[in-house]
Design an enzyme around this catalytic site. Structure first.
Site, short mmCIF file in Angstrom:
data_model
loop_
_atom_site.label_atom_id
_atom_site.label_comp_id
_atom_site.label_asym_id
_atom_site.label_seq_id
_atom_site.Cartn_x
_atom_site.Cartn_y
_atom_site.Cartn_z
N TYR A 114 45.67 35.32 54.39
CA TYR A 114 47.05 35.11 53.91
C TYR A 114 47.68 36.41 53.42
O TYR A 114 48.84 36.69 53.70
CB TYR A 114 47.02 34.08 52.78
CG TYR A 114 48.36 33.50 52.38
CD1 TYR A 114 48.98 32.52 53.16
CD2 TYR A 114 49.00 33.91 51.22
CE1 TYR A 114 50.20 31.97 52.79
CE2 TYR A 114 50.22 33.35 50.84
CZ TYR A 114 50.82 32.39 51.62
OH TYR A 114 52.03 31.84 51.25
N LYS A 156 51.10 38.20 54.93
CA LYS A 156 52.35 38.26 54.15
C LYS A 156 52.76 39.72 53.87
O LYS A 156 53.95 40.04 53.87
CB LYS A 156 52.18 37.49 52.83
CG LYS A 156 52.08 35.98 53.03
CD LYS A 156 53.36 35.41 53.62
CE LYS A 156 53.37 33.90 53.68
NZ LYS A 156 54.61 33.35 54.27
N1 LIG Z 1 54.36 26.75 48.05
C1 LIG Z 1 54.02 27.92 47.57
O1 LIG Z 1 53.45 28.02 46.47
C2 LIG Z 1 54.31 29.19 48.33
C3 LIG Z 1 54.13 30.42 47.68
C4 LIG Z 1 54.40 31.60 48.38
C5 LIG Z 1 54.87 31.55 49.67
N2 LIG Z 1 55.03 30.33 50.29
C6 LIG Z 1 55.54 30.35 51.66
O2 LIG Z 1 56.64 29.46 51.77
C7 LIG Z 1 56.79 29.05 53.12
C8 LIG Z 1 57.01 27.56 53.16
O3 LIG Z 1 55.82 26.91 52.71
P1 LIG Z 1 55.84 25.61 51.79
O4 LIG Z 1 55.05 25.92 50.59
O5 LIG Z 1 57.21 25.09 51.67
O6 LIG Z 1 54.89 24.64 52.67
P2 LIG Z 1 55.15 23.22 53.35
O7 LIG Z 1 53.86 22.91 54.04
O8 LIG Z 1 55.68 22.24 52.36
O9 LIG Z 1 56.27 23.52 54.44
C9 LIG Z 1 56.01 24.31 55.58
C10 LIG Z 1 56.73 23.74 56.78
O10 LIG Z 1 56.47 24.61 57.89
C11 LIG Z 1 56.16 23.80 59.01
N3 LIG Z 1 55.32 24.54 59.95
C12 LIG Z 1 54.02 24.90 59.80
N4 LIG Z 1 53.57 25.49 60.91
C13 LIG Z 1 54.61 25.52 61.78
C14 LIG Z 1 54.76 26.00 63.10
N5 LIG Z 1 53.75 26.56 63.76
N6 LIG Z 1 55.98 25.87 63.69
C15 LIG Z 1 57.01 25.27 63.04
N7 LIG Z 1 56.91 24.79 61.80
C16 LIG Z 1 55.72 24.92 61.17
C17 LIG Z 1 55.44 22.58 58.44
O11 LIG Z 1 55.45 21.49 59.34
C18 LIG Z 1 56.23 22.35 57.16
O12 LIG Z 1 57.32 21.46 57.39
C19 LIG Z 1 55.51 29.55 53.84
O13 LIG Z 1 55.82 30.72 54.55
C20 LIG Z 1 54.56 29.84 52.70
O14 LIG Z 1 53.59 30.79 53.06
C21 LIG Z 1 54.77 29.15 49.66
#
Ligand SMILES: NC(=O)c1ccc[n+]([C@@H]2O[C@H](COP(=O)([O-])OP(=O)(O)OC[C@H]3O[C@@H](n4cnc5c(N)ncnc54)[C@H](O)[C@@H]3O)[C@@H](O)[C@H]2O)c1
Length: 272
Positions: free
Chosen positions: A174, A178
Site C-alpha cells: 500500500y 500511494k
Molecule cells: N478509508 C480510509 O481510511 C482511507 C485512508 C486513506 C486512503 N484511502 C483511499 O481512499 C480511496 C477510497 O477508498 P474507501 O476507503 O472509500 O474504500 P471503499 O472500499 O469504501 O470504496 C472503494 C470503491 O472503489 C471501488 N473499486 C475497487 N476496485 C476497483 C476497480 N478495480 N475498479 C473500479 N472500482 C473499484 C470499490 O468497488 C468501492 O466502491 C482509496 O484510494 C483508498 O486507498 C482510504
C-alpha cells in the site's frame, strides 16, 4: 460576485472512480449537492446501481458506469463517452483503491505471518499496484485527453497519509503504491499547469468506509487506528466533502501539485 461564490461547481461535469462507496461516494454526493453533473465509475455493479438510483431519486444529475479501473480499453472508452455526453470534462476524482491486506503487525501489535514480507505474493503486489497506482495513471491520461483541448480541468487523486508516513498495520504494498501516486500528482501538476489543469492529492488518514472488508467498522481495528490520532477518533466520510469541494472549485485556483493531508493530526505523531 461574493467570494463564497468561488466555491461553486454548478453545472460542471465530474467523474469519480470508485464512486459507489466510502470516500468516492462522499465526493460524488458533495459534487451532486453543489449542482455538478456527476458520473460514477465503479467495479461493483450492485452498489453502483443502488447509489445512482438513490441520488437520481434525490433529484441530482448522476450517471453510473460499471468499469474496472485496471481495464484500460474500458476506461478510455468510458471517458470518451462522458466527454461526448457532457461536452467535456471539468473535474475528475481518481479515487478507486483497495487495501493491501494485513500489515507486518496486527491491530494488537503482534507480528503477523500473512503480512510478513517473505510471505507476500507477487500476484498480491501486482494487484495492489495495478489498482492503486497504474490505474491512477490511466485515469489521468484519459482525463487529460479531454481537459487539455478545453484548456482547463481539475484532477484530484485520493492518496493516503501512508504515502508520507509508513504504517506497520497496513499491508506493505500500500505504501509504495500511494507514494507513487503522490509523485505522479506532482509530476502531472508541473506538466499540465500551462494547460489550465490543476492536479492535487487528498491524503486521508483513517475514515470509516468499506475498505479492507469494512475493517474500520470493527472495534479492535477502530481503536488501533484511533489511538494514533490526536483527535482520538476515525473520521466520517462527511468530513472529506469540504476539501473535495474546495479542490474542485475556482476557490483553489492557485493550488496545484499539493497533497493535502486530512487525518485528525495523525501525521504529527503526538498523541496525548
Ligand atoms: N478509508 C480510509 O481510511 C482511507 C485512508 C486513506 C486512503 N484511502 C483511499 O481512499 C480511496 C477510497 O477508498 P474507501 O476507503 O472509500 O474504500 P471503499 O472500499 O469504501 O470504496 C472503494 C470503491 O472503489 C471501488 N473499486 C475497487 N476496485 C476497483 C476497480 N478495480 N475498479 C473500479 N472500482 C473499484 C470499490 O468497488 C468501492 O466502491 C482509496 O484510494 C483508498 O486507498 C482510504
Amino acid at each position: 460576485m461574493k467570494f463564497w461564490q468561488r466555491f461553486s461547481v454548478e453545472g460542471l461535469s465530474c467523474v469519480v472512480t470508485g464512486g459507489a462507496s466510502g470516500i468516492g461516494l462522499a465526493y460524488a454526493e458533495v459534487m451532486c449537492d453543489a449542482g455538478a453533473r456527476v458520473t460514477l465509475l465503479d467495479i461493483d455493479a450492485t452498489s453502483l446501481q443502488e447509489q445512482v438510483q438513490r441520488l437520481t431519486k434525490a433529484g441530482y444529475s448522476v450517471e453510473g458506469e460499471v468499469v474496472d479501473v485496471t481495464d484500460r480499453a474500458a476506461m478510455y472508452a468510458s471517458f470518451a463517452r462522458i466527454g461526448e455526453r457532457y461536452g467535456g470534462l471539468d473535474v475528475v476524482f481518481a479515487n478507486a483503491g483497495i487495501d493491501a491486506g494485513p500489515g507486518f503487525l496486527d491491530s494488537e501489535g503482534q507480528r503477523s505471518t500473512d503480512g510478513a514480507l517473505e510471505n507476500l505474493t507477487e500476484e498480491h503486489w501486482d494487484k495492489v499496484l495495478a489498482i492503486n497506482l497504474t490505474a491512477v495513471f490511466i485515469t489521468l491520461r484519459a482525463a487529460t485527453r479531454l481537459m487539455k483541448p478545453q484548456g482547463h480541468g481539475r484532477i484530484i487523486v485520493t492518496t493516503s497519509n501512508a504515502a508520507i508516513i509508513n504504517e506497520a498495520i497496513v499491508g506493505t504494498p500500500y505504501m509504495p503504491a500511494k507514494a507513487g501516486a503522490a509523485s505522479l500528482v506532482r509530476q502531472a501538476a508541473m506538466e499540465l499547469a500551462r494547460y489550465g489543469i490543476n492536479v492535487n492529492a487528498i491524503a486521508p488518514g483513517p475514515f470509516v468506509t468499506n475498505i479492507a472488508g469494512g475493517r474500520l467498522h470493527n472495534e479492535a481495528d477502530r481503536s488501533a487506528f484511533a489511538k494514533r490520532v490526536p483527535q482520538h477518533r476515525i473520521a466520517s466520510t462527511e468530513e472529506i466533502k469540504g476539501l473535495a469541494l474546495f479542490l474542485a472549485s475556482p476557490a483553489s485556483s492557485y493550488v496545484t501539485g499539493a497533497q493535502i493531508v486530512i487525518d485528525g493530526g495523525q501525521m504529527l505523531g503526538l498523541v496525548d
